[in-house]
Design an enzyme around this catalytic site. Sequence first.
Site, PDB file in Angstrom:
ATOM      1  CB  CYS A 150      -0.996   0.005   1.157  1.00 55.26           C
ATOM      2  SG  CYS A 150      -0.281  -0.119   2.789  1.00 55.26           S
ATOM      3  CG  HIS A 182      -5.611  -0.630   2.178  1.00 55.54           C
ATOM      4  ND1 HIS A 182      -5.291   0.701   2.342  1.00 55.54           N
ATOM      5  CD2 HIS A 182      -4.625  -1.333   2.764  1.00 55.54           C
ATOM      6  CE1 HIS A 182      -4.153   0.795   3.008  1.00 55.54           C
ATOM      7  NE2 HIS A 182      -3.729  -0.436   3.277  1.00 55.54           N
ATOM      8  CG  ASP A 209      -7.867   2.797   1.732  1.00 53.77           C
ATOM      9  OD1 ASP A 209      -6.782   2.237   1.492  1.00 53.77           O
ATOM     10  OD2 ASP A 209      -8.574   2.520   2.717  1.00 53.77           O
TER      11      ASP A 209
END
Length: 397
Positions: free
Chosen positions: A105, A282, A280
């Site tokens: 990430c 993720h 994000d």
Amino acid sequence: MDIRLCPNVKVKDDVTVKTKQFVSDWLLTMDEIIAACMTYEGALSEPEDFPKSEEPVWILGRRYSTQTDLAQLRADVQSRLWLTYRRNFAQIGDSNFTSDKGWGCMLRCGQMVLAEALVRRHLGRDWVWTASTADKTYLRILSMFEDHRSATFSLHIMAQLGVDEGKPIGEWYGPNTVAQVIRKLTPFDEWNNFSVNVSLDNILIMDEIKCSCQTEGERSWRPLLLFIPLRLGLSEMNPIYYSGIKKCFKMPQSLGLIGGKPNHASYFIGFMGDEIVYVDPHTTQDSGSVDKKTTEAEVELDKSYHCSFAQRMPLEHLDPSLALCFYCGTEKEYDDLCNRMRQELIDSEKTPLFELVSTRPDYMKDDNSTEGATGMCMELEDHHFESEDDEEFEVLQ
């Protein structure tokens, strides 16, 4: 870690998904849960990315009102390149990794900063992406982040550079490490000719950075990509720095910041009140090539590089280890950035985020350990971030 899901998503026997333990018991993966959130009727009909408020929203130097500019605000967010976990790509080096889920990430966040710098350089801050966008320059930029060894800024290349500096593939990176890897990678990118500076030791030396951007023998300017890694607290963010962080997002040269929560990196692009706005990485998506964007599959893959809605979290939840990011396409923009930093971050703050000096201080001149103040050395150090062993359970809507 806690888990945040669509509040009304229901699964077997009408039981609402609430806890990580439930996820473990039912063996649901993060991607299955996200799919459930996306397909649940009405789950995303009224997104709460930017609730109507008197508070303005600042996104990478632009000011918006949620009452009058919501469409433009969302278009601005969606136009940023969204680099997420990918799967089913060619294995990285000699490893068995064909996905970066659970460990990549922060590398993806570094890619997003690079992508924003490329967009700023070639398409400008006013550029807006739509599903029909097929501009050759945009597609060239996007191709530089594909998941294979030939792409200039691919996860494969970045992870391999980390290996050369003692970071095994699959190991989690911190913000300073990613900044240093990017600094080491960009000389191979002749198209953009970036000067990447990583200002260490909480000090920014203005003349040395300017010198690195000026081509020897002439006054032409190499576009500056500046990282300022900081640690703004011990285990928690010190509130005294909130004001300075917000001011950074207001600067037109801002590329945001990379950081997040422990074990959970995100790309932060602005703020609203006391909440910080981020995209994000993720979400795990299939790897592939958009190429010339002529087929239906390529059009759909292109959409996967653009997040429809941003997310927000309180500033107090931000990990104290982070890196501020800035882009200066011209010398004039750099001089303006230094003036803004002096006036808004140094002179008007009781506790500045960092120190700003015209020339290298005497106490640093004979100290080889501080060569990194302008990114001249490769020191892979990360302060607080650790591994992402439990990250597969962390799902954000």
